[in-house]
Design a protein around this motif. Sequence first.
Motif, PDB file in Angstrom:
ATOM      1  N   SER A  62      -9.682  -5.307  -0.050  1.00 44.44           N
ATOM      2  CA  SER A  62     -10.114  -4.014   0.476  1.00 44.44           C
ATOM      3  C   SER A  62      -8.916  -3.239   1.014  1.00 44.44           C
ATOM      4  O   SER A  62      -8.247  -3.691   1.951  1.00 44.44           O
ATOM      5  CB  SER A  62     -11.139  -4.201   1.598  1.00 44.44           C
ATOM      6  N   MET A  63      -8.652  -2.092   0.430  1.00 42.94           N
ATOM      7  CA  MET A  63      -7.566  -1.248   0.926  1.00 42.94           C
ATOM      8  C   MET A  63      -7.888  -0.704   2.316  1.00 42.94           C
ATOM      9  O   MET A  63      -6.980  -0.455   3.121  1.00 42.94           O
ATOM     10  CB  MET A  63      -7.303  -0.101  -0.051  1.00 42.94           C
ATOM     11  N   LYS A 112      -5.802   8.441  -3.588  1.00 46.10           N
ATOM     12  CA  LYS A 112      -4.802   9.189  -2.833  1.00 46.10           C
ATOM     13  C   LYS A 112      -5.308  10.614  -2.701  1.00 46.10           C
ATOM     14  O   LYS A 112      -5.635  11.258  -3.712  1.00 46.10           O
ATOM     15  CB  LYS A 112      -3.459   9.163  -3.571  1.00 46.10           C
ATOM     16  N   PRO A 113      -5.415  11.149  -1.490  1.00 43.69           N
ATOM     17  CA  PRO A 113      -5.982  12.501  -1.329  1.00 43.69           C
ATOM     18  C   PRO A 113      -5.247  13.553  -2.164  1.00 43.69           C
ATOM     19  O   PRO A 113      -4.034  13.471  -2.363  1.00 43.69           O
ATOM     20  CB  PRO A 113      -5.830  12.758   0.179  1.00 43.69           C
ATOM     21  N   ALA A 146       0.836  -1.203   0.000  1.00 40.95           N
ATOM     22  CA  ALA A 146       0.000   0.000   0.000  1.00 40.95           C
ATOM     23  C   ALA A 146       0.869   1.252   0.000  1.00 40.95           C
ATOM     24  O   ALA A 146       0.553   2.244  -0.680  1.00 40.95           O
ATOM     25  CB  ALA A 146      -0.932  -0.006   1.216  1.00 40.95           C
ATOM     26  N   GLU A 147       1.967   1.221   0.740  1.00 38.38           N
ATOM     27  CA  GLU A 147       2.873   2.376   0.768  1.00 38.38           C
ATOM     28  C   GLU A 147       3.553   2.578  -0.585  1.00 38.38           C
ATOM     29  O   GLU A 147       3.746   3.713  -1.029  1.00 38.38           O
ATOM     30  CB  GLU A 147       3.908   2.186   1.872  1.00 38.38           C
ATOM     31  N   LEU A 197      -4.120   5.236   4.292  1.00 37.09           N
ATOM     32  CA  LEU A 197      -3.549   6.248   3.407  1.00 37.09           C
ATOM     33  C   LEU A 197      -4.533   6.706   2.331  1.00 37.09           C
ATOM     34  O   LEU A 197      -4.433   7.831   1.838  1.00 37.09           O
ATOM     35  CB  LEU A 197      -2.287   5.701   2.729  1.00 37.09           C
ATOM     36  N   PHE A 198      -5.461   5.824   1.971  1.00 29.37           N
ATOM     37  CA  PHE A 198      -6.368   6.107   0.863  1.00 29.37           C
ATOM     38  C   PHE A 198      -7.789   6.328   1.383  1.00 29.37           C
ATOM     39  O   PHE A 198      -8.169   5.814   2.429  1.00 29.37           O
ATOM     40  CB  PHE A 198      -6.383   4.928  -0.121  1.00 29.37           C
TER      41      PHE A 198
END
Length: 282
Positions: A258-259, A279-280, A238-239, A265-266
């Motif tokens: 599922s993230m 990603k914001p 994920a990183e 982070l998302f």
Amino acid sequence: MPASVLQITDAEFARFRDYFYRRTGIYFEDSKRYFVDKRLLERMRHTEYYSFRSYFTFMRFQASGQEFQQLVNCMTVNETYFMRERYQFECLVEETLNEIVQYPQNKARTLRIWSIPSSTGEEPYSIALSLLEYWPLIEQVDVEIVASDIDTHVLDRCRRGLYSDRSLMHISQDIRDRYFLPKGANQWQLCQDIRDSVLFTQVNLADLAQTREYRHFDIIFCRNLLIYFDEPARRRAAEVFYDALNPGGFIFLGHSESMSRISSLFKVRKFNKALAYQKPLD
């Protein structure tokens, strides 16, 4: 020991499993024991090492790393077909890309899409076909598609673009006629223009020295890979994806993944046809 009675002990299986996990992020549950043993023994016979200890030493310290790559190719599963989980491709061309091109920072620049793992190529080529067939802005916006896999054998197959009827079972006859050429019984080859539209690269998601080169993507497709990772490896992945995405970019996962259970982070985005993780922008 005669080759016919080669065996992998419990301790040897555990040792190999830990090593393979550290190198790739893929963790083999005990239920995969037969699968792992079978392929290990095949490689031992092929390289004429008739004890696990001697083979394991050879494989780990081989300067070229070719035998480890052969093991990776044997141990990874590549089962897919064109337009698998079609609703995500529809979401891509109907919603997510249209949102991304509206970001001020994206005006007049190439949009980038990363497909990992590429497997035998059906996913990245499905992305390319979806863009050409169903995204009106493709005539105005440059798009780069990069597809990556840890398995070098499947990357060669991707570049050849040869597929069976099963791989094309969800492709309409019209699309098949326009983009695929018959190549004998039950074989079709994707046209050269589409094959040239995707850049295929070899990458190990667990190797940060490799993944740090993958940056500035707007969309990532990573479907049905994280199910083979344990929780720490999923968090590291994920990183990697977070760093690879531009602000406001999206990642699509497989339907059983599922993230939200992996990383904070998302943020979850619910589109009309699919979920994506963003990603914001801030």
